[in-house]
Every structure is written in C-alpha cells, then in structure tokens.
Design a protein around this motif. Structure first.
Motif, PDB file in Angstrom:
ATOM      1  N   LEU A   1      11.210   6.739 -21.294  1.00 27.04           N
ATOM      2  CA  LEU A   1      12.343   5.880 -20.929  1.00 27.04           C
ATOM      3  C   LEU A   1      11.969   4.404 -20.729  1.00 27.04           C
TER       4      LEU A   1
ATOM      5  N   ARG B   1      15.523   3.030 -23.471  1.00 26.02           N
ATOM      6  CA  ARG B   1      16.434   4.143 -23.197  1.00 26.02           C
ATOM      7  C   ARG B   1      17.875   3.679 -23.413  1.00 26.02           C
TER       8      ARG B   1
ATOM      9  N   ALA C   1      21.475   5.351 -25.471  1.00 28.89           N
ATOM     10  CA  ALA C   1      21.609   5.915 -26.814  1.00 28.89           C
ATOM     11  C   ALA C   1      21.430   4.894 -27.952  1.00 28.89           C
TER      12      ALA C   1
ATOM     13  N   ASN D   1      23.236   3.518 -16.809  1.00 29.77           N
ATOM     14  CA  ASN D   1      23.236   2.157 -17.358  1.00 29.77           C
ATOM     15  C   ASN D   1      23.651   2.202 -18.813  1.00 29.77           C
ATOM     16  N   ALA D   2      24.796   1.582 -19.086  1.00 29.94           N
ATOM     17  CA  ALA D   2      25.268   1.420 -20.464  1.00 29.94           C
ATOM     18  C   ALA D   2      25.474  -0.067 -20.699  1.00 29.94           C
TER      19      ALA D   2
ATOM     20  N   THR E   1      27.822  -1.167 -23.695  1.00 38.26           N
ATOM     21  CA  THR E   1      29.072  -0.500 -24.085  1.00 38.26           C
ATOM     22  C   THR E   1      30.018  -0.484 -22.874  1.00 38.26           C
TER      23      THR E   1
ATOM     24  N   GLN F   1      18.797   4.712 -12.940  1.00 39.51           N
ATOM     25  CA  GLN F   1      19.183   3.681 -13.917  1.00 39.51           C
ATOM     26  C   GLN F   1      20.299   2.790 -13.372  1.00 39.51           C
TER      27      GLN F   1
ATOM     28  N   GLY G   1      29.156   5.158 -20.366  1.00 39.98           N
ATOM     29  CA  GLY G   1      28.720   5.199 -21.764  1.00 39.98           C
ATOM     30  C   GLY G   1      28.662   6.636 -22.258  1.00 39.98           C
TER      31      GLY G   1
ATOM     32  N   ASN H   1      26.777  12.535 -21.433  1.00 39.51           N
ATOM     33  CA  ASN H   1      26.256  11.285 -20.863  1.00 39.51           C
ATOM     34  C   ASN H   1      25.358  11.675 -19.688  1.00 39.51           C
ATOM     35  N   LYS H   2      24.770  10.691 -19.066  1.00 42.84           N
ATOM     36  CA  LYS H   2      23.801  10.927 -17.991  1.00 42.84           C
ATOM     37  C   LYS H   2      24.306  11.947 -16.975  1.00 42.84           C
TER      38      LYS H   2
ATOM     39  N   PHE I   1      21.347  15.318 -18.897  1.00 43.53           N
ATOM     40  CA  PHE I   1      22.711  14.955 -19.296  1.00 43.53           C
ATOM     41  C   PHE I   1      23.669  16.082 -18.929  1.00 43.53           C
TER      42      PHE I   1
HETATM   43  O1  MRU Z   1      18.336   8.907 -19.933  1.00 39.86           O
HETATM   44  P1  MRU Z   1      18.941   7.603 -20.347  1.00 39.86           P
HETATM   45  O2  MRU Z   1      18.680   6.507 -19.377  1.00 39.86           O
HETATM   46  O3  MRU Z   1      18.579   7.241 -21.765  1.00 39.86           O
HETATM   47  O4  MRU Z   1      20.515   7.878 -20.338  1.00 39.86           O
HETATM   48  C1  MRU Z   1      21.377   6.836 -20.723  1.00 39.86           C
HETATM   49  C2  MRU Z   1      22.810   7.152 -20.626  1.00 39.86           C
HETATM   50  O5  MRU Z   1      23.201   8.250 -20.266  1.00 39.86           O
HETATM   51  C3  MRU Z   1      23.759   6.084 -21.067  1.00 39.86           C
HETATM   52  O6  MRU Z   1      24.936   6.123 -20.320  1.00 39.86           O
HETATM   53  C4  MRU Z   1      24.104   6.303 -22.549  1.00 39.86           C
HETATM   54  O7  MRU Z   1      22.954   6.432 -23.316  1.00 39.86           O
HETATM   55  C5  MRU Z   1      24.936   5.200 -23.093  1.00 39.86           C
HETATM   56  S1  MRU Z   1      24.044   3.693 -23.289  1.00 39.86           S
HETATM   57  C6  MRU Z   1      25.054   2.562 -24.005  1.00 39.86           C
END
Ligand code: MRU
Length: 338
Positions: free
Chosen positions: A43, A46, A48, A151-152, A162, A189, A228, A240-241, A307
C-alpha cells in the motif's frame, strides 16, 4: 498534489510512499518490477485507479530492458510480467483493466509503444477525475456536510480523486462544504490520507473513528455520504474499503443519500453481482500491531477482509466521468461501460 502520486521519470517509477503519510511526505522510486509489486502489496501506492497506473507503469518497467528480437518472444515476456503484477492485489479491477490495456496495445502494434499507452492511462485518469468532480458537484448544496470513508482522493488516483474530487470541485466552485472523515481501521487511510488531503485543500474536515458514524448521523450532522470504489458489478453492487457497507446501512437508516464516485475503469460489467468480486484478505498484524504497537494478545485469531461489498439497493447514485447513474444500475451502467 504538490507532486504526482505516481509518474515515470527516466526509466524509473517515482511514487509518493503513502505508508509514511502524514508524518513524512516522501517520493520513492522503483527500478524493477519486483519493487512495483511490493509497493502495491504494501500500500505504498494504493487506491483503485492509482493501483491501475502502477500496474501499467510496472508492466512497462518489467519489459523495459527486454532483449527479445521478435514479437512472440516479447509478448511472452510481457505476459510473465503482467501475470506477476496481477498477483499483487485482487480486488481493484483497475489493476487488471490496465494490465489488459497494456497487453492489447502490444498485440495491436506488435511494438514497444507501451510507455505511451501507460501515459495515456494516466492522462485519461486525470480527465476522468475532473469530470467526476464536475458531475458530482451538482449533488451538493451550499452548507452540506459529507461523510467519507477511506481515501478516494488525489493519492488514490493520478490526481484529484473520485469521492474527494466531488468535494474539491464543490469547494472550488464556492460552495461552503464540510467533511467528516472516518479514520478507516485498520490502516487508517481516512485519518492519515483523507484528512491530510482535505486540510491541504483548505476544506473543513473533522476526523471520527469508524464506530462514531451512526451517532454523527443521528445528531443530524451529515447530509450525504460519498465514497470511492474498487470494483462495481453490472448490477451496481460495489466493493470498497472494509466498513463502507456499514456506512451505507447507516445512511439508509438515517435517510441520508449514499453516493459512490468512480471512473468507468472501475466497472466490471462481466460480473453480474458483487458476490463474484474477489475480496482481499490482509495480514493479521495489520489489526493486532498496526503502526508498531501491539493492541491485541499474542496468538489471537484475526479475520481481516480489506474490502466489503455494498449492495446496489443501498446506493442512491453512482457518479462516473460520464454522468450520474441511477438505479436500476443494470441499465444505467451498461450504457457507461469503459
Ligand atoms: O486498500 P486501499 O487503500 O487501496 O483501498 C482504497 C479504497 O477502498 C478506495 O476507496 C478505492 O480504491 C477508491 S480510490 C479512488
């Protein structure tokens, strides 16, 4: 971002090491495919869309010094590299989308124009994030307070984000908005990255522990939630997370709109429902001794999915660069396919 989240510089990949934030803002570099794999897995990079970009640039790096003298040999080398990168993290479909794009570009041109394609992916992502911000902006009113999870933001994409793009756009357009950021256990995050990004942008942000969201909603402090996505199935179910599903349930109970913001590169229309989305499992230590201090007894059993999947019926709308998709998502997303 003061410097790009991730970029190609003179045959190396430079990226902001997100595991160090907010204490240290430091760019590191990867000069082999193994270090790109490690950066995704741990990470350092990190989110998406950013994982997709890391995959694309990593694939280029992996065959950068190829000595293949014919296309079949080159294609076989490239496949080895993309297969390897594909094992880094399973949930964000952007990684597989970007690796496929690189493979298809090689196949089409029978040539090594792959760096150009990786740069196209970055430029497209920039444009998509801006467009998401512009579309989403219309969902917010002056004075709204938004709850977000994980974090998006710009750190999770090439730039601008996003879910956070919607907040940045609203703020830049002169709307007075505030944000509650869930800290996002276990890797924080929300606390480390989202709070940092919003403060940098001059947006009013309040940090809460994940388990405070219900109370904050009950107190009437939240007008909508925006998050996100890592993968969106054809019916709108959204991975998502971990903890996002909780937020969606709480939003429903409190009659608060729950929005997902994501580029169409996050759509996986090959999956009928979210039940088919692979969920990454993370190491127990991230829960028992995250950030260096042990917070659980030695030897305790841990379950740590990274997730969760929010069912489509809890999602008010999905904001993409193409516009705002409403239920039924089978129809509205089908027309947005990447
Ligand atoms: O484990 P991570 O920090 O990669 O998880 C990130 C998320 O869940 C974000 O909300 C998602 O990837 C959207 S990022 C624009």
């Amino acid at each position: 971002m003061p410097i790009p989240t991730i970029e190609w510089v003179d045959g190396r990949i430079h990226l902001i090491d997100q595991t160090l934030l907010p204490n240290e803002f430091k760019q590191i570099y990867c000069d082999d495919v193994e270090s790109v794999w490690e950066a995704i897995k741990s990470l350092r990079v990190r989110g998406a869309p950013a994982i997709g970009i890391a995959g694309a640039l990593g694939a280029v790096l992996g065959i950068w010094k190829s000595k293949a003298t014919n296309y079949p040999d080159f294609a076989a080398e490239l496949k080895k590299v993309t297969d390897y990168l594909a094992t880094s993290r399973p949930t964000a479909v952007n990684l597989f989308w970007a690796l496929t794009r690189i493979e298809q570009t090689a196949e089409k041109h029978k040539d090594r124009v792959l760096l150009d394609e990786a740069q196209n992916i970055i430029e497209e992502d920039r444009a998509r994030c801006r467009a998401i911000g512009q579309h989403g902006l219309n969902l917010l009113r002056n004075g709204d307070t938004i709850l977000t999870h994980c974090n998006a933001g710009g750190l999770a994409t090439s730039d601008y984000g996003t879910a956070l793009a919607v907040m940045f756009s609203a703020h830049e357009s002169g709307k007075n908005i505030s944000v509650y950021a869930d800290e996002t256990r276990p890797l924080l995050q929300g606390a480390r990255l989202t709070a940092w990004e919003l403060m940098q942008a001059g947006i009013d942000v309040t940090l809460i522990c994940d388990n405070m969201a219900a109370q904050v909603m009950k107190e009437g402090k939240i007008q909508c939630a925006i998050v996100g996505a890592d993968r969106i199935a054809a019916n709108g179910d959204t991975a998502n997370k971990i903890g996002t599903y909780n937020v969606a349930i709480l939003a429903k109970v409190h009659d608060i709109p729950f929005y997902v913001a994501a580029p169409t590169s996050t759509l996986d229309l090959s999956l009928k429902t979210g039940d088919l989305i692979p969920i990454e499992q993370r190491a127990a230590e991230e829960v028992t001794e995250g950030f260096g201090s042990r917070t659980a007894p030695e030897g305790v059993k841990v379950y740590s999915p990274a997730f969760d999947v929010t069912p489509a019926h809890l999602i008010t709308a999905i904001i993409t660069e193409k516009g705002i998709a409403h239920p039924p998502y089978e129809e509205s997303l089908a027309s947005q396919g990447d």
